[in-house]
Design a protein around this motif. Structure first.
Motif, mmCIF file in Angstrom:
data_model
loop_
_atom_site.group_PDB
_atom_site.id
_atom_site.type_symbol
_atom_site.label_atom_id
_atom_site.label_comp_id
_atom_site.label_asym_id
_atom_site.label_seq_id
_atom_site.Cartn_x
_atom_site.Cartn_y
_atom_site.Cartn_z
ATOM 1 N N PRO A 28 41.080 -6.653 86.018
ATOM 2 C CA PRO A 28 41.501 -8.048 85.872
ATOM 3 C C PRO A 28 42.967 -8.206 86.274
ATOM 4 O O PRO A 28 43.672 -7.215 86.502
ATOM 5 C CB PRO A 28 41.314 -8.323 84.379
ATOM 6 C CG PRO A 28 41.487 -6.994 83.732
ATOM 7 C CD PRO A 28 40.989 -5.970 84.728
ATOM 8 N N ALA A 29 43.425 -9.439 86.344
ATOM 9 C CA ALA A 29 44.847 -9.692 86.566
ATOM 10 C C ALA A 29 45.634 -9.105 85.400
ATOM 11 O O ALA A 29 45.102 -8.950 84.290
ATOM 12 C CB ALA A 29 45.095 -11.194 86.659
ATOM 13 N N PRO A 30 46.906 -8.752 85.608
ATOM 14 C CA PRO A 30 47.720 -8.284 84.479
ATOM 15 C C PRO A 30 47.662 -9.302 83.350
ATOM 16 O O PRO A 30 47.820 -10.506 83.583
ATOM 17 C CB PRO A 30 49.132 -8.188 85.074
ATOM 18 C CG PRO A 30 48.918 -8.039 86.548
ATOM 19 C CD PRO A 30 47.682 -8.836 86.856
ATOM 20 N N TRP A 31 47.429 -8.828 82.122
ATOM 21 C CA TRP A 31 47.270 -9.771 81.018
ATOM 22 C C TRP A 31 47.725 -9.165 79.705
ATOM 23 O O TRP A 31 47.774 -7.947 79.540
ATOM 24 C CB TRP A 31 45.804 -10.215 80.896
ATOM 25 C CG TRP A 31 44.862 -9.131 80.422
ATOM 26 C CD1 TRP A 31 44.341 -8.107 81.154
ATOM 27 C CD2 TRP A 31 44.359 -8.966 79.079
ATOM 28 N NE1 TRP A 31 43.531 -7.318 80.380
ATOM 29 C CE2 TRP A 31 43.516 -7.822 79.104
ATOM 30 C CE3 TRP A 31 44.516 -9.672 77.889
ATOM 31 C CZ2 TRP A 31 42.856 -7.374 77.956
ATOM 32 C CZ3 TRP A 31 43.854 -9.229 76.754
ATOM 33 C CH2 TRP A 31 43.032 -8.097 76.796
ATOM 34 N N ARG A 32 48.046 -10.038 78.776
ATOM 35 C CA ARG A 32 48.388 -9.642 77.419
ATOM 36 C C ARG A 32 47.820 -10.669 76.450
ATOM 37 O O ARG A 32 47.846 -11.871 76.716
ATOM 38 C CB ARG A 32 49.912 -9.559 77.215
ATOM 39 C CG ARG A 32 50.615 -8.493 78.037
ATOM 40 C CD ARG A 32 50.235 -7.087 77.587
ATOM 41 N NE ARG A 32 50.963 -6.071 78.339
ATOM 42 C CZ ARG A 32 50.599 -5.568 79.507
ATOM 43 N NH1 ARG A 32 49.481 -6.013 80.083
ATOM 44 N NH2 ARG A 32 51.335 -4.657 80.117
ATOM 45 N N ALA A 33 47.300 -10.194 75.330
ATOM 46 C CA ALA A 33 46.848 -11.080 74.262
ATOM 47 C C ALA A 33 48.071 -11.671 73.567
ATOM 48 O O ALA A 33 49.046 -10.964 73.296
ATOM 49 C CB ALA A 33 46.000 -10.309 73.263
ATOM 50 N N LEU A 74 48.156 -14.367 78.282
ATOM 51 C CA LEU A 74 49.103 -14.573 79.368
ATOM 52 C C LEU A 74 48.639 -13.745 80.551
ATOM 53 O O LEU A 74 48.426 -12.537 80.424
ATOM 54 C CB LEU A 74 50.514 -14.161 78.961
ATOM 55 C CG LEU A 74 51.575 -14.466 80.032
ATOM 56 C CD1 LEU A 74 51.897 -15.960 80.051
ATOM 57 C CD2 LEU A 74 52.838 -13.645 79.814
ATOM 58 N N GLU A 75 48.491 -14.404 81.697
ATOM 59 C CA GLU A 75 48.028 -13.720 82.902
ATOM 60 C C GLU A 75 49.106 -13.784 83.977
ATOM 61 O O GLU A 75 49.712 -14.842 84.207
ATOM 62 C CB GLU A 75 46.758 -14.373 83.452
ATOM 63 C CG GLU A 75 45.555 -14.263 82.546
ATOM 64 C CD GLU A 75 44.325 -14.912 83.170
ATOM 65 O OE1 GLU A 75 44.415 -15.361 84.336
ATOM 66 O OE2 GLU A 75 43.294 -14.980 82.494
ATOM 67 N N GLY A 76 49.327 -12.645 84.629
ATOM 68 C CA GLY A 76 50.216 -12.633 85.765
ATOM 69 C C GLY A 76 49.532 -13.227 86.984
ATOM 70 O O GLY A 76 48.304 -13.228 87.089
ATOM 71 N N PHE A 77 50.330 -13.750 87.920
ATOM 72 C CA PHE A 77 49.760 -14.313 89.137
ATOM 73 C C PHE A 77 49.173 -13.202 90.005
ATOM 74 O O PHE A 77 49.679 -12.082 90.030
ATOM 75 C CB PHE A 77 50.840 -15.060 89.916
ATOM 76 C CG PHE A 77 50.932 -16.525 89.578
ATOM 77 C CD1 PHE A 77 51.127 -17.469 90.560
ATOM 78 C CD2 PHE A 77 50.817 -16.957 88.249
ATOM 79 C CE1 PHE A 77 51.205 -18.820 90.244
ATOM 80 C CE2 PHE A 77 50.905 -18.289 87.933
ATOM 81 C CZ PHE A 77 51.093 -19.238 88.944
ATOM 82 N N VAL A 78 48.119 -13.548 90.731
ATOM 83 C CA VAL A 78 47.449 -12.602 91.632
ATOM 84 C C VAL A 78 47.633 -13.091 93.070
ATOM 85 O O VAL A 78 47.395 -14.270 93.371
ATOM 86 C CB VAL A 78 45.937 -12.504 91.301
ATOM 87 C CG1 VAL A 78 45.231 -11.613 92.316
ATOM 88 C CG2 VAL A 78 45.740 -11.968 89.887
#
Length: 355
Positions: free
Chosen positions: A119-124, A179-183
């Motif tokens: 998945p895209a870089p992410w954090r809960a 939070l998702e980083g842009f791809v």
């Protein structure tokens, strides 16, 4: 595989346009359809029966389930307890595991990773402090999304810099988020996989999806070469997810095509807007194949009926062009029976198949 013969009743939780198209497909195969929802909707117009009750009304759910040989659902924002109440009297497909996973972004991203996906870089994120920490790790630009109930661009805010964090978190009103980083991607596409009660599965040709304002505007097949080259790996991930969940029915996984291969975006345990082209564009529509899977019937072929197909959504005032579309040779018009053409509301779609 024990098939449920025609003449029986398929129950559908939810009364929207997806339920409507599932109901039409079921009726064409000789099944009655019973809709259960807290309010009337497009699906009720084409169903044999409708129960109007809340999803926490256990008595109503029980009576509904007793009338059905099997039950499915048209969206994932249903309390799993409602599924449990129904499942005590009739099989619910897909099952609770699919529903719970797809209803929460943390769980679906974790599952994709466990199955070998990226998945895209992410954090809960569940607090302002966690948002600040996530921004420090992922950086900006980024997107803050609600962990539950987000769709069609709703429930998400773009952060251009850490200075946007305060307003973004306030807008989320303390809800769990991701939070998702842009791809950096070239195309968006989806894998529409159908899996039967016997574990057999098949994937449709992947549509190339184009969005406007966070809402799907167009899906086309065949997809560009950049998508086709990555579709095998994406389909393998979708199959692994379906097997892990013991999913029965249609499973949709959305992806970004990137220079490093497919990046998993999100999943839906149901028929999907990006598969509407299959009604005229595939040998067996996603709706019919979902019904077949849920009722234990053999799955249908998924090849194209022509050389290409394009589906365009009719959003808001687009629906007012219905007369012109009816007069257009080769245009297949589907209206959902909605009266209020609000901005951003899906009112129908049109498909064009090139032979």
């Amino acid at each position: 595989m024990t098939a449920i013969p025609p003449g029986n009743t398929l129950g559908i939780l939810g009364s929207g346009q997806l339920g409507r198209m599932i109901a039409v497909a079921a009726a064409q195969l000789g099944y009655r359809v019973h809709i259960y929802a807290p309010e009337s909707g497009p699906a009720c117009d084409v169903a044999a029966a409708f129960t109007c009750a809340a999803y926490d009304d256990e008595a109503a759910l029980t009576e509904f389930a007793k009338d059905c040989a099997a039950v499915t659902y048209e969206f994932e924002n249903i309390d799993p307890a409602a599924v449990d109440s129904v499942a005590a009297h009739a099989p619910v497909r897909p099952g609770r595991a699919s529903l719970e996973t797809a209803a929460h972004r943390w769980r679906e991203k974790q599952l994709a990773e466990e199955c070998g996906g990226r998945p895209a870089p992410w954090r809960a994120v569940s607090s302002r402090a966690e948002l600040d920490a996530a921004l420090a790790e992922i950086g900006t630009p980024a997107i803050l999304k609600t962990a539950t109930e987000g769709y069609d661009g709703k429930g998400q805010i773009r952060l251009a810099s850490p200075a946007d964090a305060e307003a973004a978190w306030a807008a989320m009103d303390g809800r769990d988020c991701v939070l998702e980083g842009f791809v950096d991607f070239t195309h968006e596409f989806s894998i529409l996989l159908v899996r039967g009660t016997d574990g057999a599965s098949i994937a449709y040709p992947p549509p190339h999806n184009e969005h406007e304002g966070g809402i799907l505007a167009r899906s086309t097949v065949p997809a560009p070469a950049a998508v086709v080259e990555q579709a095998r790996d994406a389909a393998a991930l979708a199959m692994a997810i379906a097997q892990r969940l013991d999913h029965v029915g249609l499973l949709t996984c959305e992806f970004f095509a990137t220079a490093d291969g497919p990046v998993f975006n999100e999943m839906a345990p149901r028929v999907h807007n990006s598969g509407h082209w299959t009604i005229e564009g595939a040998e067996t529509s996603q709706f019919e194949n979902h019904v077949r899977a849920v009722l234990g019937l053999p799955l249908g072929a998924v090849g194209l009926t022509g050389t290409s197909a394009e589906m365009r959504n009719l959003i808001g005032d687009d629906v007012h062009a219905w007369a012109e579309l009816l007069a257009e040779p080769g245009a297949h018009l589907h209206l959902y029976g909605k009266n209020d053409a609000r901005p951003g509301r899906k009112m129908g779609h049109v498909t064009r198949v090139r032979r």
